[in-house]
Design a protein around this motif. Structure first.
Motif, PDB file in Angstrom:
ATOM      1  N   VAL A  49       9.146  -4.102   7.418  1.00 20.09           N
ATOM      2  CA  VAL A  49       8.509  -3.499   6.248  1.00 20.09           C
ATOM      3  C   VAL A  49       9.594  -3.045   5.275  1.00 20.09           C
ATOM      4  N   ARG A  50       9.286  -3.173   4.011  1.00 18.57           N
ATOM      5  CA  ARG A  50      10.157  -2.647   2.952  1.00 18.57           C
ATOM      6  C   ARG A  50       9.359  -1.602   2.184  1.00 18.57           C
ATOM      7  N   SER A  51      10.068  -0.623   1.650  1.00 17.22           N
ATOM      8  CA  SER A  51       9.362   0.378   0.853  1.00 17.22           C
ATOM      9  C   SER A  51      10.131   0.656  -0.429  1.00 17.22           C
ATOM     10  N   GLY A  77       8.420   7.474  -8.586  1.00 14.54           N
ATOM     11  CA  GLY A  77       7.936   8.840  -8.787  1.00 14.54           C
ATOM     12  C   GLY A  77       7.728   9.504  -7.441  1.00 14.54           C
ATOM     13  N   ARG A  78       6.519   9.949  -7.196  1.00 12.67           N
ATOM     14  CA  ARG A  78       6.222  10.622  -5.921  1.00 12.67           C
ATOM     15  C   ARG A  78       5.531   9.692  -4.926  1.00 12.67           C
ATOM     16  N   VAL A  79       5.322   8.440  -5.309  1.00 10.24           N
ATOM     17  CA  VAL A  79       4.575   7.511  -4.459  1.00 10.24           C
ATOM     18  C   VAL A  79       5.507   6.503  -3.806  1.00 10.24           C
ATOM     19  N   ARG A  80       5.464   6.464  -2.486  1.00  7.75           N
ATOM     20  CA  ARG A  80       6.218   5.459  -1.728  1.00  7.75           C
ATOM     21  C   ARG A  80       5.247   4.356  -1.328  1.00  7.75           C
ATOM     22  N   THR A  81       5.580   3.120  -1.732  1.00 10.14           N
ATOM     23  CA  THR A  81       4.744   1.962  -1.438  1.00 10.14           C
ATOM     24  C   THR A  81       5.462   1.069  -0.439  1.00 10.14           C
ATOM     25  N   CYS A  82       4.716   0.600   0.552  1.00 10.28           N
ATOM     26  CA  CYS A  82       5.262  -0.269   1.591  1.00 10.28           C
ATOM     27  C   CYS A  82       4.673  -1.666   1.459  1.00 10.28           C
ATOM     28  N   GLN A  83       5.467  -2.642   1.873  1.00  8.64           N
ATOM     29  CA  GLN A  83       4.988  -4.016   1.921  1.00  8.64           C
ATOM     30  C   GLN A  83       5.684  -4.742   3.055  1.00  8.64           C
ATOM     31  N   LEU A  84       5.063  -5.814   3.517  1.00 11.85           N
ATOM     32  CA  LEU A  84       5.668  -6.617   4.565  1.00 11.85           C
ATOM     33  C   LEU A  84       6.922  -7.285   4.035  1.00 11.85           C
ATOM     34  N   ALA A  85       7.913  -7.425   4.897  1.00 14.01           N
ATOM     35  CA  ALA A  85       9.121  -8.157   4.541  1.00 14.01           C
ATOM     36  C   ALA A  85       8.892  -9.636   4.856  1.00 14.01           C
ATOM     37  N   PRO A  86       9.172 -10.516   3.897  1.00  9.15           N
ATOM     38  CA  PRO A  86       8.938 -11.938   4.144  1.00  9.15           C
ATOM     39  C   PRO A  86       9.790 -12.442   5.314  1.00  9.15           C
ATOM     40  N   GLN A  90       6.971   8.304  10.251  1.00  6.61           N
ATOM     41  CA  GLN A  90       7.867   7.949  11.360  1.00  6.61           C
ATOM     42  C   GLN A  90       7.588   6.525  11.856  1.00  6.61           C
ATOM     43  N   HIS A  91       6.321   6.172  11.972  1.00  3.35           N
ATOM     44  CA  HIS A  91       5.969   4.808  12.376  1.00  3.35           C
ATOM     45  C   HIS A  91       6.481   3.795  11.353  1.00  3.35           C
ATOM     46  N   LEU A  92       6.318   4.103  10.081  1.00  2.00           N
ATOM     47  CA  LEU A  92       6.793   3.204   9.035  1.00  2.00           C
ATOM     48  C   LEU A  92       8.314   3.081   9.056  1.00  2.00           C
ATOM     49  N   GLN A  93       8.993   4.156   9.410  1.00  2.00           N
ATOM     50  CA  GLN A  93      10.455   4.116   9.498  1.00  2.00           C
ATOM     51  C   GLN A  93      10.901   3.169  10.609  1.00  2.00           C
ATOM     52  N   VAL A  94      10.211   3.186  11.736  1.00  2.00           N
ATOM     53  CA  VAL A  94      10.524   2.254  12.829  1.00  2.00           C
ATOM     54  C   VAL A  94      10.333   0.816  12.347  1.00  2.00           C
ATOM     55  N   LEU A  95       9.246   0.574  11.612  1.00  2.00           N
ATOM     56  CA  LEU A  95       8.995  -0.763  11.074  1.00  2.00           C
ATOM     57  C   LEU A  95      10.071  -1.164  10.068  1.00  2.00           C
ATOM     58  N   GLN A  96      10.523  -0.228   9.271  1.00  2.00           N
ATOM     59  CA  GLN A  96      11.601  -0.505   8.319  1.00  2.00           C
ATOM     60  C   GLN A  96      12.915  -0.779   9.045  1.00  2.00           C
ATOM     61  N   ALA A 151       0.847  -1.198   0.000  1.00  2.00           N
ATOM     62  CA  ALA A 151       0.000   0.000   0.000  1.00  2.00           C
ATOM     63  C   ALA A 151       0.880   1.245   0.000  1.00  2.00           C
ATOM     64  N   ALA A 152       0.364   2.284  -0.621  1.00  2.00           N
ATOM     65  CA  ALA A 152       1.049   3.579  -0.618  1.00  2.00           C
ATOM     66  C   ALA A 152       0.969   4.177   0.790  1.00  2.00           C
ATOM     67  N   VAL A 153       1.966   4.941   1.151  1.00  2.00           N
ATOM     68  CA  VAL A 153       1.996   5.574   2.468  1.00  2.00           C
ATOM     69  C   VAL A 153       0.749   6.425   2.675  1.00  2.00           C
ATOM     70  N   SER A 154       0.354   7.170   1.658  1.00  2.00           N
ATOM     71  CA  SER A 154      -0.832   8.026   1.795  1.00  2.00           C
ATOM     72  C   SER A 154      -2.093   7.192   2.034  1.00  2.00           C
ATOM     73  N   THR A 155      -2.179   6.024   1.428  1.00  2.00           N
ATOM     74  CA  THR A 155      -3.321   5.134   1.641  1.00  2.00           C
ATOM     75  C   THR A 155      -3.312   4.589   3.070  1.00  2.00           C
ATOM     76  N   LEU A 156      -2.138   4.252   3.553  1.00  2.00           N
ATOM     77  CA  LEU A 156      -2.020   3.764   4.937  1.00  2.00           C
ATOM     78  C   LEU A 156      -2.410   4.847   5.934  1.00  2.00           C
TER      79      LEU A 156
END
Length: 112
Positions: free
Chosen positions: A61-63, A67-76, A50-56, A32-37
């Motif tokens: 989480v990987r991102s 372009g201008r969209v940052r998408t995150c996903q779970l790391a296997p 900031q929360h996503l950075q802690v998860l990374q 999901a895109a950060v803005s969607t989250l």
């Protein structure tokens, strides 16, 4: 061992926050895109980042930025170190409780 402990500390630190757990739960449905989250959360986009950075930082989480969209996903397999740590403690306590149960059963049998 220190590196393993540091990674485990980062994982548990990341999991300690309910917002970060919610983000992980949301990402189980797929990337999901950060803005969607951020949309359903009652906080600024910067706070979500900031929360996503802690998860990374914890490796959960990987991102990727396209372009201008940052998408995150779970790391296997990211939770595997925490799962292994918990399993080892659970196994140790189960053995101790089994020993206690045997001791109590023996004591009860001897009293009869």
């Amino acid at each position: 061992m220190l590196n393993k402990t540091d990674r485990l500390d980062r994982i548990f630190r990341a999991l300690a926050d309910p917002t970060r757990r919610w983000l992980l739960e949301r990402l189980t449905g797929g990337p999901a895109a950060v803005s969607t989250l951020a949309e359903p959360l009652d906080m600024s986009l910067a706070a979500v980042v900031q929360h996503l950075q802690v998860l990374q930082d914890a490796g959960l989480v990987r991102s990727e930025k396209v372009g201008r969209v940052r998408t995150c996903q779970l790391a296997p397999d990211a939770l595997r170190p925490a799962e292994q740590w918990l399993h080892a403690r659970r196994t140790r306590w189960e053995r101790r409780l089994d020993t206690l149960g045997t001791t109590l059963a023996d004591t009860t049998d001897n009293e009869e």
